[in-house]
Design a protein around this motif. Structure first.
Motif, PDB file in Angstrom:
ATOM      1  N   ASP A  14      -0.648  29.812   9.801  1.00 55.32           N
ATOM      2  CA  ASP A  14      -1.706  28.819   9.634  1.00 55.32           C
ATOM      3  C   ASP A  14      -2.514  28.587  10.912  1.00 55.32           C
ATOM      4  O   ASP A  14      -3.226  27.602  11.020  1.00 55.32           O
ATOM      5  N   CYS A  15      -2.442  29.503  11.868  1.00 50.56           N
ATOM      6  CA  CYS A  15      -3.126  29.315  13.152  1.00 50.56           C
ATOM      7  C   CYS A  15      -4.634  29.441  12.998  1.00 50.56           C
ATOM      8  O   CYS A  15      -5.143  30.410  12.431  1.00 50.56           O
ATOM      9  N   TYR A  16      -5.360  28.481  13.534  1.00 53.40           N
ATOM     10  CA  TYR A  16      -6.820  28.504  13.468  1.00 53.40           C
ATOM     11  C   TYR A  16      -7.424  29.560  14.402  1.00 53.40           C
ATOM     12  O   TYR A  16      -8.579  29.941  14.232  1.00 53.40           O
ATOM     13  N   ALA A  17      -6.667  30.054  15.366  1.00 55.69           N
ATOM     14  CA  ALA A  17      -7.191  30.998  16.351  1.00 55.69           C
ATOM     15  C   ALA A  17      -6.891  32.457  15.991  1.00 55.69           C
ATOM     16  O   ALA A  17      -7.124  33.341  16.793  1.00 55.69           O
ATOM     17  N   HIS A  43      -1.646  28.663  21.214  1.00 54.70           N
ATOM     18  CA  HIS A  43      -2.017  27.516  20.397  1.00 54.70           C
ATOM     19  C   HIS A  43      -0.947  27.195  19.351  1.00 54.70           C
ATOM     20  O   HIS A  43      -0.487  26.072  19.243  1.00 54.70           O
ATOM     21  N   CYS A  44      -0.551  28.201  18.567  1.00 56.35           N
ATOM     22  CA  CYS A  44       0.411  27.947  17.482  1.00 56.35           C
ATOM     23  C   CYS A  44       1.853  28.227  17.901  1.00 56.35           C
ATOM     24  O   CYS A  44       2.781  27.785  17.232  1.00 56.35           O
ATOM     25  N   PRO A  46       4.208  30.879  17.975  1.00 56.29           N
ATOM     26  CA  PRO A  46       5.185  31.375  17.011  1.00 56.29           C
ATOM     27  C   PRO A  46       6.538  31.690  17.640  1.00 56.29           C
ATOM     28  O   PRO A  46       7.561  31.642  16.969  1.00 56.29           O
ATOM     29  N   ASP A  47       6.558  31.975  18.948  1.00 53.44           N
ATOM     30  CA  ASP A  47       7.835  32.224  19.615  1.00 53.44           C
ATOM     31  C   ASP A  47       8.705  30.969  19.615  1.00 53.44           C
ATOM     32  O   ASP A  47       9.925  31.051  19.458  1.00 53.44           O
ATOM     33  N   ILE A  48       8.105  29.812  19.727  1.00 57.64           N
ATOM     34  CA  ILE A  48       8.859  28.558  19.690  1.00 57.64           C
ATOM     35  C   ILE A  48       9.375  28.308  18.272  1.00 57.64           C
ATOM     36  O   ILE A  48      10.528  27.918  18.082  1.00 57.64           O
ATOM     37  N   ASP A  49       8.523  28.549  17.262  1.00 55.73           N
ATOM     38  CA  ASP A  49       8.946  28.372  15.871  1.00 55.73           C
ATOM     39  C   ASP A  49      10.128  29.268  15.518  1.00 55.73           C
ATOM     40  O   ASP A  49      10.985  28.900  14.729  1.00 55.73           O
ATOM     41  N   LEU A  50      10.156  30.475  16.114  1.00 54.57           N
ATOM     42  CA  LEU A  50      11.243  31.413  15.847  1.00 54.57           C
ATOM     43  C   LEU A  50      12.433  31.210  16.782  1.00 54.57           C
ATOM     44  O   LEU A  50      13.385  31.968  16.742  1.00 54.57           O
ATOM     45  N   ARG A  55      11.285  33.484  26.639  1.00 52.19           N
ATOM     46  CA  ARG A  55      10.065  34.204  27.021  1.00 52.19           C
ATOM     47  C   ARG A  55       9.217  33.306  27.916  1.00 52.19           C
ATOM     48  O   ARG A  55       9.121  32.118  27.697  1.00 52.19           O
ATOM     49  N   PRO A  56       8.573  33.896  28.923  1.00 53.65           N
ATOM     50  CA  PRO A  56       7.620  33.098  29.710  1.00 53.65           C
ATOM     51  C   PRO A  56       6.448  32.702  28.825  1.00 53.65           C
ATOM     52  O   PRO A  56       6.004  33.484  27.994  1.00 53.65           O
ATOM     53  N   HIS A  57       5.986  31.502  28.963  1.00 57.77           N
ATOM     54  CA  HIS A  57       4.903  30.998  28.120  1.00 57.77           C
ATOM     55  C   HIS A  57       3.659  30.810  28.971  1.00 57.77           C
ATOM     56  O   HIS A  57       3.732  30.275  30.065  1.00 57.77           O
TER      57      HIS A  57
END
Length: 68
Positions: A14-17, A43-44, A46-50, A55-57
């Motif tokens: 659902d990412c707007y970018a 922005h969204c 996905p690494d955090i959601d998973l 990982r470096p952010h």
């Protein structure tokens, strides 16, 4: 997707970018691509959601509900 074109960051559905260059992937492929070095959308996130937290952010340290 395109010959000679660099890969785009991994986005949540659902990412707007996300833009026009996208295709749907499952969670396992998402994890594999992120583990291989493909960047995650800042922005969204996905690494955090998973729950790929080692990982470096690009936006710096990520705050979670459990702490830094």
């Amino acid at each position: 997707m395109g010959t000679g074109r660099p890969p785009v960051p991994v986005h949540a559905g659902d990412c707007y970018a996300a833009g026009n260059r996208r295709r749907t992937i499952d969670r396992d492929e998402d994890r594999r691509l992120l583990a291989s070095g493909l960047t995650a959308c800042p922005h969204c996130q996905p690494d955090i959601d998973l729950r790929i937290l080692d990982r470096p952010h690009p936006a710096g340290p990520v705050q979670t509900a459990d702490g830094p």
